[in-house]
Design a protein around this motif. Structure first.
Motif, PDB file in Angstrom:
ATOM      1  N   ASP A 293       0.834  -1.205   0.000  1.00  0.00           N
ATOM      2  CA  ASP A 293       0.000   0.000   0.000  1.00  0.00           C
ATOM      3  C   ASP A 293       0.861   1.245   0.000  1.00  0.00           C
ATOM      4  OD1 ASP A 293       0.817  -0.543   2.661  1.00  0.00           O
ATOM      5  OD2 ASP A 293      -0.902   0.535   3.489  1.00  0.00           O
TER       6      ASP A 293
ATOM      7  N   SER B 292      -3.428  -9.550  -8.899  1.00  0.00           N
ATOM      8  CA  SER B 292      -3.831  -9.067  -7.578  1.00  0.00           C
ATOM      9  C   SER B 292      -2.613  -8.575  -6.819  1.00  0.00           C
ATOM     10  CB  SER B 292      -4.528 -10.176  -6.785  1.00  0.00           C
ATOM     11  OG  SER B 292      -5.652 -10.658  -7.485  1.00  0.00           O
ATOM     12  N   LEU B 293      -2.824  -7.535  -6.034  1.00  0.00           N
ATOM     13  CA  LEU B 293      -1.744  -6.943  -5.248  1.00  0.00           C
ATOM     14  C   LEU B 293      -1.577  -7.719  -3.947  1.00  0.00           C
ATOM     15  CD1 LEU B 293       0.185  -4.380  -5.236  1.00  0.00           C
ATOM     16  CD2 LEU B 293      -1.506  -3.398  -3.656  1.00  0.00           C
TER      17      LEU B 293
ATOM     18  N   PRO C 220      -7.783  -5.840   1.775  1.00  0.00           N
ATOM     19  CA  PRO C 220      -8.593  -4.970   0.910  1.00  0.00           C
ATOM     20  C   PRO C 220      -8.261  -3.486   1.038  1.00  0.00           C
ATOM     21  CG  PRO C 220      -9.960  -6.641   1.947  1.00  0.00           C
ATOM     22  CD  PRO C 220      -8.623  -6.733   2.610  1.00  0.00           C
TER      23      PRO C 220
ATOM     24  N   LEU D 147      -6.065  -1.272  -1.446  1.00  0.00           N
ATOM     25  CA  LEU D 147      -6.491  -1.160  -2.836  1.00  0.00           C
ATOM     26  C   LEU D 147      -7.353   0.074  -3.102  1.00  0.00           C
ATOM     27  CD1 LEU D 147      -7.443  -4.923  -3.237  1.00  0.00           C
ATOM     28  CD2 LEU D 147      -5.326  -3.813  -4.015  1.00  0.00           C
TER      29      LEU D 147
ATOM     30  N   LEU E 121      -9.041   2.409  -5.279  1.00  0.00           N
ATOM     31  CA  LEU E 121      -9.294   2.269  -6.713  1.00  0.00           C
ATOM     32  C   LEU E 121      -8.818   3.476  -7.508  1.00  0.00           C
ATOM     33  CD1 LEU E 121     -12.830   0.594  -6.774  1.00  0.00           C
ATOM     34  CD2 LEU E 121     -10.569  -0.482  -7.019  1.00  0.00           C
TER      35      LEU E 121
ATOM     36  N   LEU F  80      -5.176   2.990  -8.284  1.00  0.00           N
ATOM     37  CA  LEU F  80      -4.968   1.956  -9.293  1.00  0.00           C
ATOM     38  C   LEU F  80      -5.406   2.417 -10.678  1.00  0.00           C
ATOM     39  CD1 LEU F  80      -6.199  -1.040  -7.137  1.00  0.00           C
ATOM     40  CD2 LEU F  80      -3.843  -0.609  -7.863  1.00  0.00           C
TER      41      LEU F  80
ATOM     42  N   LEU G 121      -5.550  -5.178 -13.122  1.00  0.00           N
ATOM     43  CA  LEU G 121      -5.358  -5.139 -11.673  1.00  0.00           C
ATOM     44  C   LEU G 121      -6.431  -4.286 -11.004  1.00  0.00           C
ATOM     45  CD1 LEU G 121      -3.775  -5.638  -9.061  1.00  0.00           C
ATOM     46  CD2 LEU G 121      -2.249  -3.756  -9.707  1.00  0.00           C
TER      47      LEU G 121
ATOM     48  N   SER H  19      -9.166  -5.732  -8.448  1.00  0.00           N
ATOM     49  CA  SER H  19      -9.212  -5.155  -7.110  1.00  0.00           C
ATOM     50  C   SER H  19     -10.639  -4.792  -6.721  1.00  0.00           C
ATOM     51  CB  SER H  19      -8.309  -3.928  -7.035  1.00  0.00           C
ATOM     52  OG  SER H  19      -6.948  -4.282  -7.248  1.00  0.00           O
TER      53      SER H  19
ATOM     54  N   LEU I 298     -12.233  -7.973  -5.792  1.00  0.00           N
ATOM     55  CA  LEU I 298     -11.788  -8.385  -4.459  1.00  0.00           C
ATOM     56  C   LEU I 298     -12.517  -7.609  -3.374  1.00  0.00           C
ATOM     57  CD1 LEU I 298      -8.102  -8.926  -3.369  1.00  0.00           C
ATOM     58  CD2 LEU I 298      -9.656  -7.631  -1.923  1.00  0.00           C
TER      59      LEU I 298
ATOM     60  N   THR J  24     -10.731   1.321   3.798  1.00  0.00           N
ATOM     61  CA  THR J  24     -11.512   0.865   2.645  1.00  0.00           C
ATOM     62  C   THR J  24     -12.700   1.788   2.415  1.00  0.00           C
ATOM     63  OG1 THR J  24     -10.841  -1.431   3.048  1.00  0.00           O
ATOM     64  CG2 THR J  24     -12.791  -1.073   1.679  1.00  0.00           C
TER      65      THR J  24
END
Length: 387
Positions: free
Chosen positions: A130, A176-177, A196, A199, A201, A204, A219, A223, A226, A268
């Motif tokens: 991250d 996936s990371l 989670p 990630l 968005l 990314l 990816l 994500s 996920l 998140t």
């Protein structure tokens, strides 16, 4: 096999961080301050946590530890505040001390401090993906906003290294990371431990735009998948297990956490709330996570811990959770819950040296006051920038 010390220690330092942090002078969402939130709060954050040489020191039990994540967040806040002097100082310390002098060849070590022999240096050389994502993203945005190509070049080389060392192809999920370069494969080819909250968005999507390689968009898409699939009851966990045959499972790796959502998962909701209204996947993600908004409205505060399947709650979270939850509540149209968080922050200001709460509040209050925003493709928008 490399011991996954990053994943276990990472949770411990979340718990340590919240025991300590300085109240920001303005309440998130308040209209009273004459300067922007980040302009007002960033210098105080830097004075409290940043050394003159560019090292961000967390106050977790007076151990004077530095995490790559702290460096990444400080770089982002320095860019938002148009503080290029501190940005460069932070960048140089991060590169020289965490990445052996070259961000294009070595992922930043996630933990730095006093070693067992009393010397200062890297304690755990494993990476935290991250932090790596935020550093690469911030460098790319800094290169564009400050019109300085060396930042762009460094951001691209770091992103390429992330792809090489921290991205894995997971059957049934796609690229996936992993949370770090080592220690997160539980059963090769079948089961992985994922986070989670690693990630965002918008980050990314912006990397996909910048790198112009199909894998990065894949990816970003994986994500989103996920984030949705790991929260079947609308509650995101701190950590989750992905099994190529069984799908997402509750993480029982660490009995202390038991797959709950807490100090990691709060981000998140923060990242989801800050997505541009037209960002790909935003509507789906907000629908998935809507139960958390209802819980916050019911309880008048975000939970400190909540089990993502049983919904068992362990007390209210610290005030920094309220600051982090505000963009999410606004995006959900949960006005009563949003007002309750403003009132809670007034009644329970952030604690004097709680590093992590300070970071959450800088993100949350800065976004609420429009100190920064993201385009649908994730690029950073800042009011001081003149195209």
């Amino acid at each position: 096999m490399h011991k996954p010390s990053h994943s276990l220690l990472h949770r411990r330092h979340w718990l340590q961080w919240v025991g300590a942090s300085a109240a920001l002078s303005a309440v998130p969402g308040s209209q009273a301050a004459s300067s922007t939130a980040v302009e007002a709060s960033w210098p105080r954050f830097a004075q409290q946590f940043m050394q003159a040489d560019g090292r961000v020191v967390s106050d977790d039990g007076k151990l004077s530890l530095t995490y790559s994540e702290g460096q990444s967040y400080a770089l982002f806040f320095a860019l938002v505040a148009n503080d290029r002097r501190r940005f460069d100082t932070l960048l140089h310390w991060t590169r020289d001390n965490l990445s052996q002098g070259d961000l294009g060849q070595h992922l930043p070590a996630w933990l730095w401090g006093r070693q067992d022999d009393g010397a200062w240096g890297v304690i755990d050389s494993n990476s935290a993906s991250d932090a790596d994502l935020w550093i690469a993203y911030t460098l790319l945005q800094a290169g564009r906003l400050w019109r300085y190509r060396p930042y762009t070049a460094q951001g691209r080389t770091l992103a390429a290294l992330i792809w090489q060392k921290e991205v894995a192809q997971l059957p049934g999920l796609g690229p996936s990371l992993l949370p770090g370069a080592q220690g997160f494969v539980q059963q090769p080819g079948q089961r992985w431990r994922l986070n989670p909250s690693y990630l965002p968005l918008q980050v990314l999507q912006a990397l996909a735009l910048e790198m112009q390689e199909p894998g990065w968009q894949q990816l970003a898409d994986a994500s989103l998948d996920l984030l949705v699939r790991s929260a079947p009851a609308g509650i995101s966990p701190d950590w989750t297990l992905y099994d190529s045959q069984l799908g997402f499972l509750t993480d029982e790796t660490d009995t202390e956490a038991q797959g709950r959502g807490g100090y990691n998962a709060i981000r998140t909701y923060l990242w989801a709330g800050m997505l541009h209204p037209q960002a790909p996947g935003r509507a789906q993600l907000l629908r998935t996570l809507a139960p958390m908004a209802a819980i916050v409205e019911r309880d008048q505060a975000p939970p400190e811990y909540i089990h993502p399947r049983t919904l068992e709650i362990s007390g209210p979270g610290p005030s920094g959770f309220s600051a982090a939850m505000m963009p999410f509540l606004q995006a959900q149209g949960a006005s009563r819950a949003l007002d309750a968080q403003r009132q809670r922050l007034q009644a329970q200001p952030l604690r004097p040296t709680a590093y992590y709460e300070q970071c959450l509040a800088l993100f949350g209050q800065g976004w609420m006051r429009k100190d920064y925003a993201f385009t649908p493709q994730g690029q950073l928008q800042l009011p001081w920038y003149k195209a």
